[in-house]
Motif scaffolding. Structure first.
Motif, PDB file in Angstrom:
ATOM      1  N   THR A 136     -12.445  53.752  92.891  1.00  0.00           N
ATOM      2  CA  THR A 136     -11.963  53.233  94.172  1.00  0.00           C
ATOM      3  C   THR A 136     -12.108  54.321  95.229  1.00  0.00           C
ATOM      4  OG1 THR A 136     -10.318  51.885  93.016  1.00  0.00           O
ATOM      5  CG2 THR A 136     -10.003  52.200  95.385  1.00  0.00           C
ATOM      6  N   LYS A 137     -12.591  53.947  96.402  1.00  0.00           N
ATOM      7  CA  LYS A 137     -12.720  54.896  97.496  1.00  0.00           C
ATOM      8  C   LYS A 137     -11.421  54.960  98.292  1.00  0.00           C
ATOM      9  CE  LYS A 137     -16.894  56.344  96.830  1.00  0.00           C
ATOM     10  NZ  LYS A 137     -17.136  57.759  96.478  1.00  0.00           N
ATOM     11  N   MET A 138     -11.037  56.168  98.675  1.00  0.00           N
ATOM     12  CA  MET A 138      -9.822  56.372  99.465  1.00  0.00           C
ATOM     13  C   MET A 138     -10.184  56.499 100.950  1.00  0.00           C
ATOM     14  SD  MET A 138      -7.554  59.086  97.234  1.00  0.00           S
ATOM     15  CE  MET A 138      -8.755  60.420  97.316  1.00  0.00           C
ATOM     16  N   PRO A 139      -9.262  56.139 101.841  1.00  0.00           N
ATOM     17  CA  PRO A 139      -9.520  56.280 103.275  1.00  0.00           C
ATOM     18  C   PRO A 139      -9.361  57.723 103.760  1.00  0.00           C
ATOM     19  CG  PRO A 139      -7.356  55.356 102.928  1.00  0.00           C
ATOM     20  CD  PRO A 139      -8.004  55.434 101.573  1.00  0.00           C
ATOM     21  N   MET A 140      -8.902  58.615 102.867  1.00  0.00           N
ATOM     22  CA  MET A 140      -8.762  60.024 103.211  1.00  0.00           C
ATOM     23  C   MET A 140      -9.307  60.844 102.053  1.00  0.00           C
ATOM     24  SD  MET A 140      -6.098  58.813 101.519  1.00  0.00           S
ATOM     25  CE  MET A 140      -4.865  59.244 100.282  1.00  0.00           C
ATOM     26  N   THR A 141      -9.312  62.163 102.172  1.00  0.00           N
ATOM     27  CA  THR A 141      -9.814  63.001 101.092  1.00  0.00           C
ATOM     28  C   THR A 141      -8.671  63.739 100.412  1.00  0.00           C
ATOM     29  OG1 THR A 141     -10.219  64.827 102.623  1.00  0.00           O
ATOM     30  CG2 THR A 141     -12.069  63.347 102.159  1.00  0.00           C
ATOM     31  N   MET A 142      -8.855  63.989  99.121  1.00  0.00           N
ATOM     32  CA  MET A 142      -7.936  64.802  98.335  1.00  0.00           C
ATOM     33  C   MET A 142      -8.611  66.151  98.109  1.00  0.00           C
ATOM     34  SD  MET A 142      -5.028  65.061  96.660  1.00  0.00           S
ATOM     35  CE  MET A 142      -4.425  63.393  96.392  1.00  0.00           C
ATOM     36  N   GLU A 143      -8.081  67.188  98.715  1.00  0.00           N
ATOM     37  CA  GLU A 143      -8.708  68.511  98.665  1.00  0.00           C
ATOM     38  C   GLU A 143      -8.784  69.052  97.243  1.00  0.00           C
ATOM     39  OE1 GLU A 143     -10.260  72.323  99.442  1.00  0.00           O
ATOM     40  OE2 GLU A 143     -10.254  70.522 100.716  1.00  0.00           O
ATOM     41  N   THR A 144      -7.709  68.897  96.485  1.00  0.00           N
ATOM     42  CA  THR A 144      -7.620  69.496  95.151  1.00  0.00           C
ATOM     43  C   THR A 144      -7.601  68.421  94.075  1.00  0.00           C
ATOM     44  OG1 THR A 144      -6.380  71.356  96.083  1.00  0.00           O
ATOM     45  CG2 THR A 144      -6.252  71.054  93.702  1.00  0.00           C
ATOM     46  N   PHE A 145      -8.382  68.626  93.027  1.00  0.00           N
ATOM     47  CA  PHE A 145      -8.456  67.688  91.902  1.00  0.00           C
ATOM     48  C   PHE A 145      -7.046  67.436  91.360  1.00  0.00           C
ATOM     49  CE2 PHE A 145      -9.235  67.096  87.212  1.00  0.00           C
ATOM     50  CZ  PHE A 145      -9.785  65.826  87.318  1.00  0.00           C
ATOM     51  N   THR A 146      -6.672  66.165  91.274  1.00  0.00           N
ATOM     52  CA  THR A 146      -5.300  65.783  90.938  1.00  0.00           C
ATOM     53  C   THR A 146      -5.290  64.662  89.904  1.00  0.00           C
ATOM     54  OG1 THR A 146      -4.545  66.365  93.163  1.00  0.00           O
ATOM     55  CG2 THR A 146      -3.122  64.913  91.877  1.00  0.00           C
ATOM     56  N   ILE A 147      -4.436  64.802  88.907  1.00  0.00           N
ATOM     57  CA  ILE A 147      -4.230  63.751  87.909  1.00  0.00           C
ATOM     58  C   ILE A 147      -2.809  63.206  88.074  1.00  0.00           C
ATOM     59  CG2 ILE A 147      -3.991  63.253  85.433  1.00  0.00           C
ATOM     60  CD1 ILE A 147      -6.231  65.256  84.918  1.00  0.00           C
ATOM     61  N   VAL A 148      -2.694  61.888  88.091  1.00  0.00           N
ATOM     62  CA  VAL A 148      -1.401  61.230  88.267  1.00  0.00           C
ATOM     63  C   VAL A 148      -1.283  60.088  87.257  1.00  0.00           C
ATOM     64  CG1 VAL A 148       0.067  59.933  89.849  1.00  0.00           C
ATOM     65  CG2 VAL A 148      -1.395  61.753  90.739  1.00  0.00           C
ATOM     66  N   ILE A 149      -0.125  59.980  86.618  1.00  0.00           N
ATOM     67  CA  ILE A 149       0.180  58.831  85.766  1.00  0.00           C
ATOM     68  C   ILE A 149       1.203  57.987  86.509  1.00  0.00           C
ATOM     69  CG2 ILE A 149       1.141  58.049  83.563  1.00  0.00           C
ATOM     70  CD1 ILE A 149       0.164  60.677  82.333  1.00  0.00           C
ATOM     71  N   ASP A 150       0.812  56.766  86.903  1.00  0.00           N
ATOM     72  CA  ASP A 150       1.734  55.937  87.668  1.00  0.00           C
ATOM     73  C   ASP A 150       1.634  54.478  87.244  1.00  0.00           C
ATOM     74  OD1 ASP A 150      -0.601  55.079  88.818  1.00  0.00           O
ATOM     75  OD2 ASP A 150      -0.062  55.597  90.883  1.00  0.00           O
ATOM     76  N   GLU A 151       2.169  53.580  88.104  1.00  0.00           N
ATOM     77  CA  GLU A 151       2.295  52.154  87.763  1.00  0.00           C
ATOM     78  C   GLU A 151       2.973  52.003  86.404  1.00  0.00           C
ATOM     79  OE1 GLU A 151      -1.043  49.582  88.689  1.00  0.00           O
ATOM     80  OE2 GLU A 151      -1.944  51.148  89.931  1.00  0.00           O
ATOM     81  N   LEU A 152       4.082  52.722  86.263  1.00  0.00           N
ATOM     82  CA  LEU A 152       4.785  52.777  84.975  1.00  0.00           C
ATOM     83  C   LEU A 152       5.465  51.448  84.660  1.00  0.00           C
ATOM     84  CD1 LEU A 152       6.466  56.268  85.417  1.00  0.00           C
ATOM     85  CD2 LEU A 152       4.399  55.754  84.113  1.00  0.00           C
ATOM     86  N   PHE A 159      -3.643  55.830  84.380  1.00  0.00           N
ATOM     87  CA  PHE A 159      -4.073  57.217  84.479  1.00  0.00           C
ATOM     88  C   PHE A 159      -5.058  57.313  85.637  1.00  0.00           C
ATOM     89  CE2 PHE A 159      -6.826  60.787  83.581  1.00  0.00           C
ATOM     90  CZ  PHE A 159      -6.029  61.733  82.960  1.00  0.00           C
ATOM     91  N   ASN A 160      -4.749  58.158  86.624  1.00  0.00           N
ATOM     92  CA  ASN A 160      -5.585  58.289  87.820  1.00  0.00           C
ATOM     93  C   ASN A 160      -6.083  59.718  87.984  1.00  0.00           C
ATOM     94  OD1 ASN A 160      -5.004  55.590  89.316  1.00  0.00           O
ATOM     95  ND2 ASN A 160      -2.984  56.378  88.795  1.00  0.00           N
ATOM     96  N   MET A 161      -7.345  59.863  88.360  1.00  0.00           N
ATOM     97  CA  MET A 161      -7.902  61.151  88.763  1.00  0.00           C
ATOM     98  C   MET A 161      -8.369  61.023  90.207  1.00  0.00           C
ATOM     99  SD  MET A 161     -10.015  62.291  85.329  1.00  0.00           S
ATOM    100  CE  MET A 161     -10.934  60.745  85.222  1.00  0.00           C
ATOM    101  N   LEU A 162      -7.891  61.919  91.073  1.00  0.00           N
ATOM    102  CA  LEU A 162      -8.205  61.858  92.492  1.00  0.00           C
ATOM    103  C   LEU A 162      -8.872  63.153  92.933  1.00  0.00           C
ATOM    104  CD1 LEU A 162      -5.076  60.662  91.932  1.00  0.00           C
ATOM    105  CD2 LEU A 162      -5.295  60.047  94.314  1.00  0.00           C
ATOM    106  N   TRP A 163      -9.988  63.021  93.641  1.00  0.00           N
ATOM    107  CA  TRP A 163     -10.653  64.187  94.233  1.00  0.00           C
ATOM    108  C   TRP A 163     -11.631  63.680  95.275  1.00  0.00           C
ATOM    109  CZ3 TRP A 163     -14.029  68.451  91.471  1.00  0.00           C
ATOM    110  CH2 TRP A 163     -13.890  69.662  92.175  1.00  0.00           C
ATOM    111  N   GLU A 164     -11.816  64.491  96.307  1.00  0.00           N
ATOM    112  CA  GLU A 164     -12.644  64.108  97.443  1.00  0.00           C
ATOM    113  C   GLU A 164     -12.125  62.764  97.973  1.00  0.00           C
ATOM    114  OE1 GLU A 164     -17.348  64.840  98.396  1.00  0.00           O
ATOM    115  OE2 GLU A 164     -16.867  63.505  96.729  1.00  0.00           O
ATOM    116  N   ASP A 165     -12.974  61.753  98.075  1.00  0.00           N
ATOM    117  CA  ASP A 165     -12.512  60.441  98.567  1.00  0.00           C
ATOM    118  C   ASP A 165     -12.503  59.402  97.453  1.00  0.00           C
ATOM    119  OD1 ASP A 165     -15.217  60.182  98.175  1.00  0.00           O
ATOM    120  OD2 ASP A 165     -15.614  59.127 100.059  1.00  0.00           O
ATOM    121  N   THR A 166     -12.350  59.862  96.195  1.00  0.00           N
ATOM    122  CA  THR A 166     -12.509  58.989  95.031  1.00  0.00           C
ATOM    123  C   THR A 166     -11.266  58.982  94.150  1.00  0.00           C
ATOM    124  OG1 THR A 166     -14.904  59.368  94.995  1.00  0.00           O
ATOM    125  CG2 THR A 166     -13.902  58.588  92.950  1.00  0.00           C
ATOM    126  N   VAL A 167     -10.882  57.785  93.697  1.00  0.00           N
ATOM    127  CA  VAL A 167      -9.852  57.624  92.667  1.00  0.00           C
ATOM    128  C   VAL A 167     -10.498  56.959  91.461  1.00  0.00           C
ATOM    129  CG1 VAL A 167      -7.601  56.675  92.078  1.00  0.00           C
ATOM    130  CG2 VAL A 167      -8.112  57.245  94.444  1.00  0.00           C
TER     131      VAL A 167
END
Length: 279
Positions: A136-152, A159-167
């Motif tokens: 999924t493309k984000m409307p903004m950028t994520m500067e630092t590579f980030t992992i998030v576990i959500d929608e619990l 399990f999400n990985m976010l970096w640049e404009d990509t999830v």
């Protein structure tokens, strides 16, 4: 000889000072710990940053294996077997490798976790599971590579990985219902009021047999009813359409909550009584 000894001592001191220097890592280490239902999930990884670079399709090429982070392996641990896209991933610890693509990624769970980056020789026997992940493309950028576990949820998470404009996301399922049912069955061989309450609460929140939930909550409250147990009993009765019983129980819970000085339960009971048309 004296000059040689002095030079040696100077160099030794310089090396000692250098060994004591501490500096931040360009891709710092991170660890996340998350409970999903009754399953413990941990992730350890290093976090590279963009620093003005183009990431996907450039620094991280498409259609080639990627270490999924920086430095040592990105690793994930599950305390129970989990299910990903219909396939079972046994409990344990895995390195996460990926093949980024424009429209989807391949995510690979690799048994050997002590590589620095990609294995020198890829071994398919070490591949525990492979799955496709949504991009999924984000409307903004994520500067630092980030992992998030959500929608619990009780039985799953994303399990999400976010970096640049990509999830990049995939869902994993955990065996909460099986573990809870086993726990209920074991506890009810010699249950306490709290065991009956926990079983009734699970049946209520999971949409299971409410008549059975009512039977258990009645047993939980028959000797020493607390305001929070009575509150749950009133909700079960209301959901079963037993409004008169629910109102009576909520009034008892309200009285006990006031005596205990618990303002939260006082308000919840008052709100429910108003909703149920109590007089």
């Amino acid at each position: 000889m004296k000059k040689t000894l002095s030079f040696f001592l100077f160099m030794l001191a310089a090396i000692t000072i250098q060994a004591q220097v501490q500096a931040p890592q360009p891709s710092p280490h991170a660890k996340i710990w998350q409970t999903v239902g009754l399953t413990e999930v941990t992730v350890e990884y290093s976090r590279p940053s963009m620093r003005g670079r183009d990431i996907f399709g450039d620094l991280v090429p498409f259609d080639k294996k990627w270490r999924t982070g920086a430095n040592e392996n990105t690793i994930i641990s599950f305390s129970d077997d989990v299910t990903i896209d219909g396939e079972t991933l046994p409990k344990g610890t895995y390195a996460i490798y990926s093949v980024p693509g424009k429209n989807s990624w391949e995510i690979m769970f690799y048994k050997k976790t002590d590589n620095w980056g990609l294995p020198q020789a890829w071994d398919n026997a070490q591949l525990a599971l492979s799955t496709k992940a949504q991009v999924t493309k984000m409307p903004m950028t994520m500067e630092t590579f980030t992992i998030v576990i959500d929608e619990l949820k009780n039985d799953s998470a994303v399990f999400n990985m976010l970096w640049e404009d990509t999830v990049v996301s995939f869902t994993f399922e955990v065996p909460t219902d099986a573990k809870t049912m086993k726990s209920i069955e074991a506890a009810l061989n010699g249950p306490t009021a709290r065991d009956y309450y926990a079983a009734a609460d699970y049946y209520y929140t999971s949409g299971k047999d409410l008549e059975q939930a009512l039977e258990w909550i009645n047993k939980a409250t028959e000797d020493n009813a607390t305001f929070w147990m009575l509150r749950k009993k009133s909700l079960i009765e209301a959901k079963l359409g037993k409004k008169k019983d629910a109102i009576k129980t909520a009034k008892a819970s309200l009285k006990a909550a006031k005596a205990a000085g618990n303002d939260d339960y006082v308000k919840m009971n008052e709100d429910s009584l108003k909703e149920w048309g109590a007089k």
